[in-house]
Design an enzyme around this catalytic site. Structure first.
Site, short mmCIF file in Angstrom:
data_model
loop_
_atom_site.label_atom_id
_atom_site.label_comp_id
_atom_site.label_asym_id
_atom_site.label_seq_id
_atom_site.Cartn_x
_atom_site.Cartn_y
_atom_site.Cartn_z
CB THR A 47 -2.65 7.21 -2.36
OG1 THR A 47 -2.04 5.91 -2.56
CG2 THR A 47 -1.85 8.25 -3.12
CG ASP B 53 8.10 -1.95 9.62
OD1 ASP B 53 8.37 -2.50 8.54
OD2 ASP B 53 7.90 -0.73 9.76
NE ARG C 267 -1.01 0.95 4.77
CZ ARG C 267 -1.67 1.39 5.81
NH1 ARG C 267 -2.96 1.52 5.76
NH2 ARG C 267 -1.06 1.69 6.93
CG ASP D 286 4.49 -1.76 9.28
OD1 ASP D 286 4.32 -0.92 8.39
OD2 ASP D 286 4.70 -2.98 9.03
N1 URA Z 1 -0.83 -2.20 8.48
C1 URA Z 1 -0.15 -2.46 9.62
O1 URA Z 1 0.84 -3.18 9.61
N2 URA Z 1 -0.57 -1.86 10.75
C2 URA Z 1 -1.65 -1.06 10.81
O2 URA Z 1 -2.00 -0.58 11.89
C3 URA Z 1 -2.35 -0.83 9.61
C4 URA Z 1 -1.93 -1.39 8.47
#
Ligand code: URA
Length: 212
Positions: free
Chosen positions: A107, A206, A103, A203
């Protein structure tokens, strides 16, 4: 679309540890793996089986086995990969297809950068693995992809979902003729202005694999 928030103390316990920012990557990977196996148990409640008879050492016994065609498990790269082992532990004979989606952080639009899936998914029950249903852009595109190839049903397994993502998925699905279920450990409060789930866990990619 059906959303199933699995209510179980072990799931809540593991999710709380996952959320904790002090949880390091090796522990995060292990907890995510365990959590997916618990969610997979619920997610596969409707997996198709057929009757079979086996001989026990004592007598014939009637039972069931997974029916053909085999279920298809589809992790969304990259973070969905961290859910694959936990899923395959329960469905070791399933086939695995891959969808690489990323993503755009500005955007929040999802684009597909890799696909490795059967062309024809007629009669296939598909299980999509994506830890975070945030805006719903990625999962919406993935479900659309599978529906276009004829999937019989799609079950999305997510560690966490946001209300905005559920609403977006509902919109996408209005034009599709495929039953979709979302199975998750928790429905969180909202998205923040960066598109992160609140309170969420940060994330997921991550935290599983480090910042790259
Ligand atoms: N993707 C993620 O890894 N964490 C979020 O909070 C939203 C999208």
């Amino acid at each position: 679309m059906r959303t199933h928030v699995v209510d179980h103390p072990l799931i809540a316990h593991k999710l709380t540890a996952l959320r904790d920012e002090r949880t390091d990557s090796p522990t995060f990977r292990r907890l995510a793996d365990e959590l997916v196996t618990l969610l997979a148990y619920e997610a596969t409640r409707d997996v198709r089986v057929e009757p079979v008879t086996v001989a026990t050492p004592v007598a014939p016994a009637t039972g069931v086995r997974l029916a053909s065609p085999k279920p298809l498990v589809v992790p969304i790269l990259r973070a969905g990969l961290g859910m694959l082992d936990g899923m395959m532990r329960l469905l070791p004979t399933a086939e695995v297809g891959f969808l690489g989606m990323v993503r755009d952080e500005e955007t929040l639009q999802a684009t597909t950068y890799a696909t490795r899936l059967p062309d024809d998914l007629s009669g296939r029950q598909c299980y999509v693995l994506d830890p975070m249903l945030a805006t719903g852009g990625t999962l919406g595109a993935a479900v659309q992809f599978l529906a276009d190839r004829g999937a019989e049903s799609v079950t999305c397994i997510c560690l966490l979902v946001a209300p905005e993502g559920i609403a977006h998925l509902d919109e996408v699905l209005a034009s599709l003729n495929v039953p979709v279920t979302v199975v998750t450990a928790a429905l969180d409060d909202r998205l923040n202005e960066l598109g992160y789930i609140v309170p969420g866990l940060g994330d997921a990619g991550d935290r599983l694999y480090g910042v790259v």
